[in-house]
Design a protein around this motif. Structure first.
Motif, PDB file in Angstrom:
ATOM      1  N   LEU A 101       0.775  -1.126  -0.054  1.00 35.77           N
ATOM      2  CA  LEU A 101       0.122  -0.197  -0.074  1.00 35.77           C
ATOM      3  C   LEU A 101       0.820   1.390  -0.048  1.00 35.77           C
ATOM      4  O   LEU A 101       0.645   2.301  -0.439  1.00 35.77           O
ATOM      5  N   SER A 102       2.111   1.261   0.732  1.00 31.62           N
ATOM      6  CA  SER A 102       2.994   2.546   0.631  1.00 31.62           C
ATOM      7  C   SER A 102       3.415   2.545  -0.613  1.00 31.62           C
ATOM      8  O   SER A 102       3.667   3.774  -1.002  1.00 31.62           O
ATOM      9  N   PHE A 103       3.987   1.539  -1.332  1.00 31.84           N
ATOM     10  CA  PHE A 103       4.437   1.569  -2.674  1.00 31.84           C
ATOM     11  C   PHE A 103       3.325   2.275  -3.657  1.00 31.84           C
ATOM     12  O   PHE A 103       3.596   3.192  -4.329  1.00 31.84           O
ATOM     13  N   ARG A 104       2.140   1.634  -3.424  1.00 29.07           N
ATOM     14  CA  ARG A 104       1.041   2.168  -4.404  1.00 29.07           C
ATOM     15  C   ARG A 104       0.860   3.608  -4.075  1.00 29.07           C
ATOM     16  O   ARG A 104       0.578   4.324  -4.947  1.00 29.07           O
ATOM     17  N   LYS A 105       0.872   3.962  -2.864  1.00 35.90           N
ATOM     18  CA  LYS A 105       0.487   5.507  -2.483  1.00 35.90           C
ATOM     19  C   LYS A 105       1.498   6.313  -3.088  1.00 35.90           C
ATOM     20  O   LYS A 105       1.262   7.370  -3.730  1.00 35.90           O
ATOM     21  N   ASP A 106       2.864   6.033  -3.093  1.00 36.38           N
ATOM     22  CA  ASP A 106       3.856   6.737  -3.550  1.00 36.38           C
ATOM     23  C   ASP A 106       3.917   6.877  -5.140  1.00 36.38           C
ATOM     24  O   ASP A 106       3.995   7.927  -5.717  1.00 36.38           O
ATOM     25  N   LEU A 107       3.661   5.650  -5.629  1.00 31.79           N
ATOM     26  CA  LEU A 107       3.681   5.566  -7.152  1.00 31.79           C
ATOM     27  C   LEU A 107       2.251   6.071  -7.995  1.00 31.79           C
ATOM     28  O   LEU A 107       2.263   6.792  -8.633  1.00 31.79           O
ATOM     29  N   GLU A 108       1.264   5.748  -7.271  1.00 28.77           N
ATOM     30  CA  GLU A 108      -0.070   6.400  -7.882  1.00 28.77           C
ATOM     31  C   GLU A 108      -0.279   7.831  -7.518  1.00 28.77           C
ATOM     32  O   GLU A 108      -0.998   8.336  -8.141  1.00 28.77           O
ATOM     33  N   PHE A 153      -9.843   1.546 -12.927  1.00 29.67           N
ATOM     34  CA  PHE A 153      -9.676   2.934 -12.770  1.00 29.67           C
ATOM     35  C   PHE A 153      -8.322   3.071 -12.506  1.00 29.67           C
ATOM     36  O   PHE A 153      -7.831   4.255 -13.087  1.00 29.67           O
ATOM     37  N   HIS A 154      -7.828   2.622 -11.280  1.00 29.89           N
ATOM     38  CA  HIS A 154      -6.310   3.065 -10.876  1.00 29.89           C
ATOM     39  C   HIS A 154      -5.595   2.730 -12.023  1.00 29.89           C
ATOM     40  O   HIS A 154      -4.590   3.516 -12.374  1.00 29.89           O
ATOM     41  N   MET A 170       2.998  -1.365 -12.346  1.00 28.19           N
ATOM     42  CA  MET A 170       1.719  -1.330 -11.673  1.00 28.19           C
ATOM     43  C   MET A 170       0.869  -2.354 -12.209  1.00 28.19           C
ATOM     44  O   MET A 170       0.256  -2.978 -11.304  1.00 28.19           O
ATOM     45  N   ARG A 171       0.998  -2.907 -13.422  1.00 27.08           N
ATOM     46  CA  ARG A 171      -0.011  -3.840 -13.893  1.00 27.08           C
ATOM     47  C   ARG A 171       0.338  -5.189 -13.255  1.00 27.08           C
ATOM     48  O   ARG A 171      -0.614  -6.010 -13.137  1.00 27.08           O
ATOM     49  N   SER A 172       1.617  -5.452 -13.154  1.00 26.06           N
ATOM     50  CA  SER A 172       2.050  -6.800 -12.513  1.00 26.06           C
ATOM     51  C   SER A 172       1.809  -6.611 -11.005  1.00 26.06           C
ATOM     52  O   SER A 172       1.214  -7.709 -10.401  1.00 26.06           O
ATOM     53  N   MET A 173       1.605  -5.382 -10.486  1.00 26.41           N
ATOM     54  CA  MET A 173       1.249  -5.464  -8.920  1.00 26.41           C
ATOM     55  C   MET A 173      -0.283  -5.659  -8.811  1.00 26.41           C
ATOM     56  O   MET A 173      -0.673  -6.382  -7.863  1.00 26.41           O
ATOM     57  N   TYR A 174      -1.048  -5.197  -9.832  1.00 26.00           N
ATOM     58  CA  TYR A 174      -2.818  -5.342  -9.764  1.00 26.00           C
ATOM     59  C   TYR A 174      -2.829  -6.794 -10.069  1.00 26.00           C
ATOM     60  O   TYR A 174      -3.835  -7.075  -9.675  1.00 26.00           O
ATOM     61  N   GLN A 175      -1.989  -7.505 -10.736  1.00 26.23           N
ATOM     62  CA  GLN A 175      -2.271  -9.016 -11.212  1.00 26.23           C
ATOM     63  C   GLN A 175      -2.373  -9.681  -9.661  1.00 26.23           C
ATOM     64  O   GLN A 175      -3.122 -10.368  -9.427  1.00 26.23           O
ATOM     65  N   VAL A 221      -5.942  10.636  -3.923  1.00 28.50           N
ATOM     66  CA  VAL A 221      -5.226   9.179  -3.987  1.00 28.50           C
ATOM     67  C   VAL A 221      -4.767   8.746  -2.800  1.00 28.50           C
ATOM     68  O   VAL A 221      -5.137   7.703  -2.198  1.00 28.50           O
ATOM     69  N   GLU A 222      -3.874   9.689  -2.173  1.00 33.26           N
ATOM     70  CA  GLU A 222      -3.471   9.158  -0.664  1.00 33.26           C
ATOM     71  C   GLU A 222      -4.524   9.243   0.255  1.00 33.26           C
ATOM     72  O   GLU A 222      -4.587   8.303   1.136  1.00 33.26           O
ATOM     73  N   THR A 223      -5.500   9.927   0.153  1.00 30.09           N
ATOM     74  CA  THR A 223      -6.434   9.933   1.222  1.00 30.09           C
ATOM     75  C   THR A 223      -7.128   8.515   1.169  1.00 30.09           C
ATOM     76  O   THR A 223      -7.521   7.640   2.107  1.00 30.09           O
ATOM     77  N   HIS A 224      -7.496   8.084  -0.325  1.00 28.98           N
ATOM     78  CA  HIS A 224      -7.993   6.606  -0.496  1.00 28.98           C
ATOM     79  C   HIS A 224      -7.253   5.481   0.017  1.00 28.98           C
ATOM     80  O   HIS A 224      -7.760   4.754   0.829  1.00 28.98           O
ATOM     81  N   LEU A 225      -5.983   5.599  -0.210  1.00 31.96           N
ATOM     82  CA  LEU A 225      -5.372   4.342   0.236  1.00 31.96           C
ATOM     83  C   LEU A 225      -4.912   4.394   1.722  1.00 31.96           C
ATOM     84  O   LEU A 225      -4.808   3.496   2.251  1.00 31.96           O
ATOM     85  N   ASN A 226      -4.823   5.570   2.362  1.00 29.23           N
ATOM     86  CA  ASN A 226      -4.839   5.776   3.637  1.00 29.23           C
ATOM     87  C   ASN A 226      -6.027   5.458   4.261  1.00 29.23           C
ATOM     88  O   ASN A 226      -5.888   4.410   5.318  1.00 29.23           O
TER      89      ASN A 226
END
Length: 256
Positions: A101-108, A153-154, A170-175, A221-226
């Motif tokens: 989630l931290s990784f996603r927050k930074d990249l997304e 969406f993401h 990110m595609r590999s992460m979403y898989q 994005v950060e609010t959502h992932l938090n």
């Protein structure tokens, strides 16, 4: 002298280059079937032998694969992003979820910022189209459709940022997310996280993107992932408390 004769590019090489670009840019996706040979040759305006030569080249590269009786497909190039042993390790340890989630927050967050700043009208129309589908799925209360559209969406935001390395990463992460390696959307509902809250958070992301507000999009994005992180932490704590509660109950039953 550093000059070489100019040679006309073979038609098959031009086809290889075009299909490579479509895969690189994420337009052709892993598992997607290519049109039948005759149709594809007509679309590309090349002979079928030239097309076969190009397809063979791409198969040798590992970008395409032929399936007997089914056709030619884009290979699962994402499958090599993480070794199976590492995927299993992720699944066994909660800390991997929060690192994810931290990784996603930074990249997304970065991707949303870039998409709001650099995304074209068409890029943002794609995001809007996916969000419209999310609203429709929300009304039908179909959890599987909602989860799939959530990921799409993401990914549409990542695509709108126009960074091909980030796109494939990110595609590999979403898989892994779709396979339930990290968490399941249903877990959040156990913590009284409403479907309305999640939809509203995605609406806020979309609104800021459509307004071309980089800071607002990143913050949304950060609010959502938090929020997702908080829900998951609460559920882990709830599960731990339940184990203790069951031990107490068992002990009290045995005492009497």
């Amino acid at each position: 002298m550093p000059f070489r004769p100019v040679q006309q590019e073979k038609l098959s090489a031009a086809v290889v280059h075009q299909i490579e670009q479509l895969i690189l840019r994420g337009i052709l996706r892993p598992g997607e079937r290519l049109p039948a040979e005759r149709e594809l040759a007509e679309r590309l305006n090349v002979s079928r032998p030239s097309l076969r030569d190009a397809i063979g080249n791409l198969q040798e590269q590992g970008l395409l694969e032929a399936r007997a009786g089914a056709g030619v497909f884009v290979a699962d190039v994402l499958g090599s992003a993480f070794a199976p042993a590492l995927v299993q390790l992720f699944a066994r340890h909660d800390e991997a979820v929060f690192d994810y989630l931290s990784f996603r927050k930074d990249l997304e967050g970065l991707a949303a910022e870039r998409a709001a700043r650099l995304g074209s009208r068409t890029d943002l129309q794609v995001v809007q189209t996916v969000f419209d589908k999310m609203e429709a799925a929300h009304a039908k209360r179909n959890p599987e459709d909602e989860a799939q559209l959530d990921a799409l969406f993401h990914m549409a935001i990542i695509e709108a940022s126009h960074n091909v390395v980030m796109l494939h990463m990110m595609r590999s992460m979403y898989q892994l997310l779709r396979e339930g390696v990290f968490y399941n959307r249903q877990i959040m509902f156990r913590q009284r996280a409403t479907r309305e809250v999640l939809l509203d958070q995605h609406r806020a992301i979309n609104t800021n993107l459509q307004k071309h507000d980089p800071d607002g999009a990143k913050q949304a994005v950060e609010t959502h992932l938090n929020y997702v992180e908080t829900c998951l932490r609460n559920q882990i704590k709830t599960d731990q408390n339940e184990v203790v509660a069951r031990q107490r109950l068992s002990h009290e039953v045995e005492r009497h």
